[in-house]
Design a protein around this motif. Sequence first.
Motif, short mmCIF file in Angstrom:
data_model
loop_
_atom_site.label_atom_id
_atom_site.label_comp_id
_atom_site.label_asym_id
_atom_site.label_seq_id
_atom_site.Cartn_x
_atom_site.Cartn_y
_atom_site.Cartn_z
N LYS A 92 45.09 -2.76 31.87
CA LYS A 92 45.47 -1.43 31.54
C LYS A 92 44.32 -1.07 30.49
O LYS A 92 43.82 0.17 31.18
N ASP B 297 38.12 11.06 34.63
CA ASP B 297 39.39 11.32 35.36
C ASP B 297 40.64 11.43 34.32
O ASP B 297 41.44 10.46 34.12
N ASN B 298 40.63 12.62 33.51
CA ASN B 298 41.79 12.76 32.57
C ASN B 298 43.18 12.60 33.06
O ASN B 298 43.98 12.07 32.35
N GLN B 299 43.38 13.01 34.10
CA GLN B 299 44.80 13.07 34.75
C GLN B 299 45.24 11.38 34.87
O GLN B 299 46.14 11.03 34.31
N GLN B 300 44.44 10.83 35.41
CA GLN B 300 44.45 9.31 35.66
C GLN B 300 44.66 8.44 34.19
O GLN B 300 45.45 7.67 33.87
N ALA B 301 43.71 9.01 33.34
CA ALA B 301 43.70 8.37 31.96
C ALA B 301 44.93 8.51 31.34
O ALA B 301 45.58 7.71 30.60
N SER C 266 47.82 9.22 32.75
CA SER C 266 48.88 8.57 33.43
C SER C 266 48.91 6.88 33.18
O SER C 266 49.88 6.30 32.75
N ILE C 267 47.77 6.24 32.95
CA ILE C 267 47.74 5.22 32.45
C ILE C 267 48.20 4.85 30.95
O ILE C 267 48.97 4.04 30.78
N ALA D 282 38.65 4.97 33.85
CA ALA D 282 39.34 6.56 34.24
C ALA D 282 38.58 7.48 33.01
O ALA D 282 38.04 8.68 33.55
N LEU E 139 41.35 -0.28 33.23
CA LEU E 139 41.61 0.80 33.76
C LEU E 139 41.52 2.05 33.22
O LEU E 139 40.90 3.36 33.69
#
Length: 172
Positions: A151, A163-167, A169-170, A158, A154
Amino acid sequence: VLMVVLLTTGQNVLAQTATTTAGQVSAGITPASPFYFLDRLGEKLQEFFTFNKEAKIRLQVKFAAERVAEINVLLDKGEKAESKTVVKAKKLLLGNIAKAAEIIQTEKANGKEVASLSKEIDNQFDEQEKILVETFQNARRKLNEQRIKVKEQLLQQAQQTGDNQQAASIKK
């Protein structure tokens, strides 16, 4: 007799050098090995040539300790608790416990005093159960540690790629 000697000697030669903290019981050949049938055959022969009922019970306790050691080794090597090999070892462990209980019940039905032996064997199985619970707890802890590391990796990836959206989400 020669076959018994060869099988038990061959078992030691082919055995993996896996020892565990499970009372320093060697796992020997694990269910993951194609030679596991030799280990089981050796056990069957030991059972066959053991005539004393108390010795048969103690043999089942010994085999149960080996099953716990096998499970420990398998989990340490990355097997999952639901894997075919771990499930096989658990099934055999339950079989060892059932055989010991069956012999004790038969002896009791035949009028023999088994209370002290039963208590002793029960205590030994309790010890194996504690070791087994600890083994699964350790495997779960290791899995959680790996999950946290993945995690974190990842999240770093991100963040590095923006990739703030992916960060987010993680993190969630």
